[in-house]
Motif scaffolding. Sequence first.
Motif, short mmCIF file in Angstrom:
data_model
loop_
_atom_site.label_atom_id
_atom_site.label_comp_id
_atom_site.label_asym_id
_atom_site.label_seq_id
_atom_site.Cartn_x
_atom_site.Cartn_y
_atom_site.Cartn_z
N LYS A 21 45.14 26.40 39.43
CA LYS A 21 45.16 25.21 38.58
C LYS A 21 46.48 24.50 38.79
O LYS A 21 47.53 25.05 38.47
N MET A 28 49.61 24.09 36.70
CA MET A 28 49.15 23.65 35.38
C MET A 28 48.77 24.84 34.49
O MET A 28 48.17 24.66 33.45
N PHE A 31 49.39 31.53 34.74
CA PHE A 31 48.89 32.56 35.66
C PHE A 31 48.93 32.05 37.10
O PHE A 31 49.32 32.76 38.01
N SER A 65 32.64 34.39 44.65
CA SER A 65 33.61 35.48 44.78
C SER A 65 33.34 36.62 43.80
O SER A 65 33.99 37.65 43.87
N ASN A 66 32.41 36.42 42.88
CA ASN A 66 32.17 37.41 41.81
C ASN A 66 33.47 37.68 41.05
O ASN A 66 33.84 38.82 40.80
N TRP A 67 34.13 36.59 40.66
CA TRP A 67 35.40 36.68 39.92
C TRP A 67 35.45 35.49 38.99
O TRP A 67 35.40 34.34 39.48
N PRO A 68 35.55 35.69 37.67
CA PRO A 68 35.30 34.57 36.75
C PRO A 68 36.45 33.62 36.48
O PRO A 68 36.23 32.57 35.89
N THR A 69 37.68 34.00 36.86
CA THR A 69 38.82 33.19 36.41
C THR A 69 39.66 32.71 37.59
O THR A 69 39.49 33.15 38.72
N LEU A 79 38.61 38.33 48.89
CA LEU A 79 39.29 38.20 47.61
C LEU A 79 40.25 39.37 47.41
O LEU A 79 39.86 40.53 47.50
N ILE A 80 41.52 39.04 47.14
CA ILE A 80 42.52 40.06 46.82
C ILE A 80 42.54 40.28 45.32
O ILE A 80 42.60 41.41 44.84
N ASP A 84 47.09 39.22 37.80
CA ASP A 84 47.57 40.59 37.52
C ASP A 84 47.65 41.42 38.79
O ASP A 84 48.62 42.13 39.02
N ILE A 85 46.59 41.35 39.61
CA ILE A 85 46.54 42.17 40.82
C ILE A 85 47.59 41.70 41.81
O ILE A 85 48.29 42.50 42.42
N GLU A 88 50.89 42.98 40.66
CA GLU A 88 50.98 44.44 40.90
C GLU A 88 51.30 44.69 42.38
O GLU A 88 52.14 45.55 42.70
#
Lengths: 105, 89
Positions: A21, A28, A31, A65-69, A79-80, A84-85, A88
Amino acid sequence: MDVIERIKGTLAGHPIVLFMKGTPQFPMCGFSSRTAQALKAVGADFHSVNVLEDPEVRANLPRYSNWPTFPQLFIHGELIGGCDITLELYESGELERLVQDARKA
Amino acid sequence: MSARVDSIRERLTVALAPLELAIEDESHRHAGHAGARDGRGHFRVRVVSAAFRGQLPLARHRAVYAALGELMQTDIHALAIDARAPEEG
């Protein structure tokens, strides 16, 4: 062009892609900002897509990507993870290794 | 305790049988930002579950998202996830 084809084209065209974003210069969302900062900190040369300016990608990438955010970090089309990941991986030193490998390949 | 936190707790409890589960509603910290305008919330979860044994972070986060299902669209704008197997503390 179909949005899924566009997403695939973006991923095929750049070894490291961050869907976020805003932009790395003007994020924007906190995260997205932290994820872009981690990439910059390891010297990654990455392509970024501002999903706030591409509502079609924003609506369809989560299904692809089967990833919601957002953000979503991809290296060589895989996709990595999100913020958070990525953080980490940054803290463990693994992100730097992934970025270096992406450069070699 | 908010209704949203209760829904999140219920979904995660059913799907992951967590040994430890902490949910924080951080929505107030994001009240002014653009992403908060749709009324959905910002949450942070810490889940310790045997279901995460042998799973990489990507798979663990996907399991959490899958457990939450449509709440990710209706109630949750952003979710910080700390997902661990029991021996990882």
